[in-house]
Design a protein around this motif. Structure first.
Motif, PDB file in Angstrom:
ATOM      1  N   VAL A 197      57.026  40.986  65.456  1.00 30.14           N
ATOM      2  CA  VAL A 197      56.390  40.562  64.107  1.00 30.14           C
ATOM      3  C   VAL A 197      57.151  40.509  62.994  1.00 30.14           C
ATOM      4  O   VAL A 197      57.902  41.420  62.684  1.00 30.14           O
ATOM      5  CB  VAL A 197      54.933  41.342  63.665  1.00 30.14           C
ATOM      6  CG1 VAL A 197      54.310  41.007  62.645  1.00 30.14           C
ATOM      7  CG2 VAL A 197      54.062  41.207  65.175  1.00 30.14           C
ATOM      8  N   ARG A 198      57.265  39.506  62.267  1.00 29.49           N
ATOM      9  CA  ARG A 198      58.082  39.473  60.948  1.00 29.49           C
ATOM     10  C   ARG A 198      57.069  40.205  59.684  1.00 29.49           C
ATOM     11  O   ARG A 198      55.764  39.720  59.778  1.00 29.49           O
ATOM     12  CB  ARG A 198      58.245  38.229  60.344  1.00 29.49           C
ATOM     13  CG  ARG A 198      59.417  37.466  61.248  1.00 29.49           C
ATOM     14  CD  ARG A 198      59.621  35.953  60.605  1.00 29.49           C
ATOM     15  NE  ARG A 198      60.711  35.207  61.077  1.00 29.49           N
ATOM     16  CZ  ARG A 198      61.022  34.168  60.952  1.00 29.49           C
ATOM     17  NH1 ARG A 198      60.543  33.475  60.050  1.00 29.49           N
ATOM     18  NH2 ARG A 198      62.272  33.549  61.602  1.00 29.49           N
ATOM     19  N   PRO A 199      57.426  41.270  59.320  1.00 24.73           N
ATOM     20  CA  PRO A 199      56.621  42.011  58.124  1.00 24.73           C
ATOM     21  C   PRO A 199      56.314  40.863  56.838  1.00 24.73           C
ATOM     22  O   PRO A 199      56.997  40.051  56.806  1.00 24.73           O
ATOM     23  CB  PRO A 199      57.478  43.182  57.685  1.00 24.73           C
ATOM     24  CG  PRO A 199      58.963  42.619  57.955  1.00 24.73           C
ATOM     25  CD  PRO A 199      58.969  41.877  59.180  1.00 24.73           C
ATOM     26  N   GLY A 200      55.170  41.023  56.179  1.00 24.99           N
ATOM     27  CA  GLY A 200      54.968  40.205  55.237  1.00 24.99           C
ATOM     28  C   GLY A 200      54.229  38.919  55.650  1.00 24.99           C
ATOM     29  O   GLY A 200      54.243  37.938  54.454  1.00 24.99           O
ATOM     30  N   THR A 201      53.777  38.858  56.863  1.00 23.57           N
ATOM     31  CA  THR A 201      53.248  37.357  57.222  1.00 23.57           C
ATOM     32  C   THR A 201      51.865  37.472  57.755  1.00 23.57           C
ATOM     33  O   THR A 201      51.491  36.527  58.472  1.00 23.57           O
ATOM     34  CB  THR A 201      54.131  36.808  58.308  1.00 23.57           C
ATOM     35  OG1 THR A 201      54.292  37.782  59.596  1.00 23.57           O
ATOM     36  CG2 THR A 201      55.548  36.529  57.815  1.00 23.57           C
ATOM     37  N   ASP A 218      56.293  35.061  64.304  1.00 24.63           N
ATOM     38  CA  ASP A 218      57.127  36.087  64.929  1.00 24.63           C
ATOM     39  C   ASP A 218      58.529  35.896  64.569  1.00 24.63           C
ATOM     40  O   ASP A 218      58.819  35.104  63.777  1.00 24.63           O
ATOM     41  CB  ASP A 218      56.990  36.197  66.567  1.00 24.63           C
ATOM     42  CG  ASP A 218      57.219  34.834  67.125  1.00 24.63           C
ATOM     43  OD1 ASP A 218      58.001  34.081  66.195  1.00 24.63           O
ATOM     44  OD2 ASP A 218      57.023  34.314  68.168  1.00 24.63           O
ATOM     45  N   THR A 219      59.392  36.860  65.199  1.00 28.32           N
ATOM     46  CA  THR A 219      61.095  36.823  64.778  1.00 28.32           C
ATOM     47  C   THR A 219      61.553  35.410  65.185  1.00 28.32           C
ATOM     48  O   THR A 219      62.569  34.984  64.548  1.00 28.32           O
ATOM     49  CB  THR A 219      61.657  37.989  65.423  1.00 28.32           C
ATOM     50  OG1 THR A 219      61.548  38.030  66.756  1.00 28.32           O
ATOM     51  CG2 THR A 219      61.172  39.335  64.749  1.00 28.32           C
ATOM     52  N   SER A 220      61.080  34.616  66.094  1.00 30.86           N
ATOM     53  CA  SER A 220      61.399  33.377  66.249  1.00 30.86           C
ATOM     54  C   SER A 220      61.094  32.385  65.408  1.00 30.86           C
ATOM     55  O   SER A 220      61.468  31.146  65.708  1.00 30.86           O
ATOM     56  CB  SER A 220      61.116  32.947  67.830  1.00 30.86           C
ATOM     57  OG  SER A 220      59.914  32.734  67.936  1.00 30.86           O
ATOM     58  N   SER A 241      57.418  30.534  54.980  1.00 30.97           N
ATOM     59  CA  SER A 241      57.506  31.636  54.846  1.00 30.97           C
ATOM     60  C   SER A 241      56.534  32.340  54.373  1.00 30.97           C
ATOM     61  O   SER A 241      55.409  31.797  53.817  1.00 30.97           O
ATOM     62  CB  SER A 241      58.738  32.308  53.966  1.00 30.97           C
ATOM     63  OG  SER A 241      58.583  31.876  52.728  1.00 30.97           O
ATOM     64  N   GLY A 242      56.103  33.669  54.574  1.00 31.44           N
ATOM     65  CA  GLY A 242      55.051  34.294  54.147  1.00 31.44           C
ATOM     66  C   GLY A 242      53.789  34.083  55.030  1.00 31.44           C
ATOM     67  O   GLY A 242      53.794  33.436  55.933  1.00 31.44           O
ATOM     68  N   PRO A 243      52.727  34.815  54.658  1.00 31.39           N
ATOM     69  CA  PRO A 243      51.503  34.575  55.297  1.00 31.39           C
ATOM     70  C   PRO A 243      50.441  33.163  55.198  1.00 31.39           C
ATOM     71  O   PRO A 243      50.921  32.613  54.064  1.00 31.39           O
ATOM     72  CB  PRO A 243      50.456  35.686  54.672  1.00 31.39           C
ATOM     73  CG  PRO A 243      51.054  35.887  53.498  1.00 31.39           C
ATOM     74  CD  PRO A 243      52.372  35.676  53.457  1.00 31.39           C
ATOM     75  N   VAL A 244      49.935  32.625  56.277  1.00 28.00           N
ATOM     76  CA  VAL A 244      49.343  31.430  55.949  1.00 28.00           C
ATOM     77  C   VAL A 244      48.056  31.749  55.283  1.00 28.00           C
ATOM     78  O   VAL A 244      47.434  32.939  55.256  1.00 28.00           O
ATOM     79  CB  VAL A 244      48.950  30.899  57.297  1.00 28.00           C
ATOM     80  CG1 VAL A 244      50.244  30.329  58.112  1.00 28.00           C
ATOM     81  CG2 VAL A 244      48.123  31.785  58.226  1.00 28.00           C
ATOM     82  N   ALA A 245      47.515  30.926  54.664  1.00 28.67           N
ATOM     83  CA  ALA A 245      46.206  30.844  54.079  1.00 28.67           C
ATOM     84  C   ALA A 245      45.231  30.327  55.259  1.00 28.67           C
ATOM     85  O   ALA A 245      45.499  29.511  56.086  1.00 28.67           O
ATOM     86  CB  ALA A 245      45.869  29.996  52.959  1.00 28.67           C
ATOM     87  N   ALA A 246      43.861  30.921  55.195  1.00 28.12           N
ATOM     88  CA  ALA A 246      43.030  30.466  56.499  1.00 28.12           C
ATOM     89  C   ALA A 246      41.549  30.316  56.164  1.00 28.12           C
ATOM     90  O   ALA A 246      40.978  31.244  55.348  1.00 28.12           O
ATOM     91  CB  ALA A 246      43.307  31.766  57.749  1.00 28.12           C
TER      92      ALA A 246
END
Length: 338
Positions: A197-201, A218-220, A241-246
């Motif tokens: 997992v990429r942090p901050g996402t 994820d890291t890929s 980059s960053g988290p998605v809105a949902a």
């Protein structure tokens, strides 16, 4: 900014929260589909650090949490409640520090249970997560250490359809998941997912009466969805980059989950799929003008249950808005500057 900053209040009007220097500002619709009010400072003249967490209960009240400077080299958390966007929010109220005193320990997250009680989560100096919860009859309970190790910044708090609060956190090995066993109880660590997992996402969403879903990159570079008790599913490559809105919404009579993110091209990318049916597949469709690198996206539904998307750039202060057209599919109106 942590959480949805585009909200629909109990009066059906949309509002937006944004950081501006050492303050938080709010703008709101004056009537259906606008026009919008000028930005107003939230919570009085308290000086704040440039960080904000936003949560909303089923009563439509917005709960805001930020850090403020206290003594030299030290900070403390503050909380405000905004009952209606056109009314003044309550003044910022100090709620303490997860380690009693010290510097900021990370970005807070806030979720509101079915009884309207805010739950504030923040990393602590021990590498775990601490929580502070409002009491049913007012005031706050004690800080509680929820444990965890090597927790990374960017917690995702969410309230399930059950009204109970849940929390997701990224760690070097994957994800940690906490859940309340009953209303008002301290969330308990339930499960750990081994995943790159990429942090901050992280972004969490209530997706059924039984489940919440957390989205992460994820890291890929793939955007993934996970519901505790199951295996993660890969949706599609992340647009940016960053988290998605949902947000969950009705699209042509189907319960769908709509995702949005600022794409690498600078435009907003949207993807929708039947809720909790990741195997159905999803693909990005871009919309709107090119946006500054720091622009973020938020999603909501208006009083007609029509999807609304907003973008906000901290560097320019530019707020853009679009809505779904009254026609089949996910056709959007032209983006308008507010």
């Amino acid at each position: 900014m942590n959480g949805d900053w585009l909200l629909r209040g109990r009066d059906g009007r949309l509002s937006v929260y944004q950081l501006s220097g050492d303050a938080v500002l709010c703008r709101a619709e004056r009537g259906p589909r606008g026009p919008w009010s000028a930005p107003r400072t939230v919570g009085g003249e308290q000086e704040l650090h440039p960080v904000l967490a936003v949560g909303q209960g089923t009563d439509g009240y917005a709960h805001l949490v930020s850090w403020r400077p206290t003594h030299k080299g030290e900070s403390g958390l503050v909380h405000s409640t905004h009952f209606r966007p056109h009314l003044a929010a309550l003044d910022w109220n100090p709620v303490g520090h997860p380690d009693r005193t010290g510097q900021r320990t990370g970005t807070p997250a806030v979720a509101v249970d079915a009884q309207g009680r805010a739950h504030v989560f923040v990393p602590n100096k021990g590498g775990g997560v601490s929580m502070l919860g409002q009491k049913e009859k007012g005031g706050w309970g004690p800080w509680r250490d929820l444990k965890g190790r090597e927790v990374r910044d960017g917690l995702a708090a969410v309230t399930g359809e059950s009204g109970r609060v849940e929390l997701y956190a990224a760690v070097p090995q994957g994800l940690l998941y906490w859940r309340q066993e009953e209303p008002g109880a301290q969330p308990v660590l339930q499960e750990a997912l081994q995943a790159p997992v990429r942090p901050g996402t992280l972004r969490a969403l209530a997706t059924s009466p039984e489940s919440t879903t957390v989205f992460y990159t994820d890291t890929s570079g793939d955007l993934c969805a996970w519901r505790p008790g199951g295996a993660p599913a890969t949706l599609l490559p992340a647009a940016g980059s960053g988290p998605v809105a949902a947000v969950r919404c009705d699209l042509d009579g189907h319960d769908c989950t709509l995702l949005a993110q600022r794409a690498a091209s600078g435009r907003v990318a949207f993807a929708a799929y039947p809720t909790e049916s990741e195997s159905a597949g999803a693909w990005w469709s871009e919309s709107g003008p090119q946006l500054p690198v720091d622009a973020r996206v938020s999603l909501a539904t208006d009083e007609d249950e029509r999807v609304v998307a907003a973008t906000l750039s901290p560097s320019t202060g530019q707020l853009l808005l679009t809505r779904r057209k009254d026609e089949p599919g996910l056709a959007l109106e032209a983006w308008q500057q507010v």
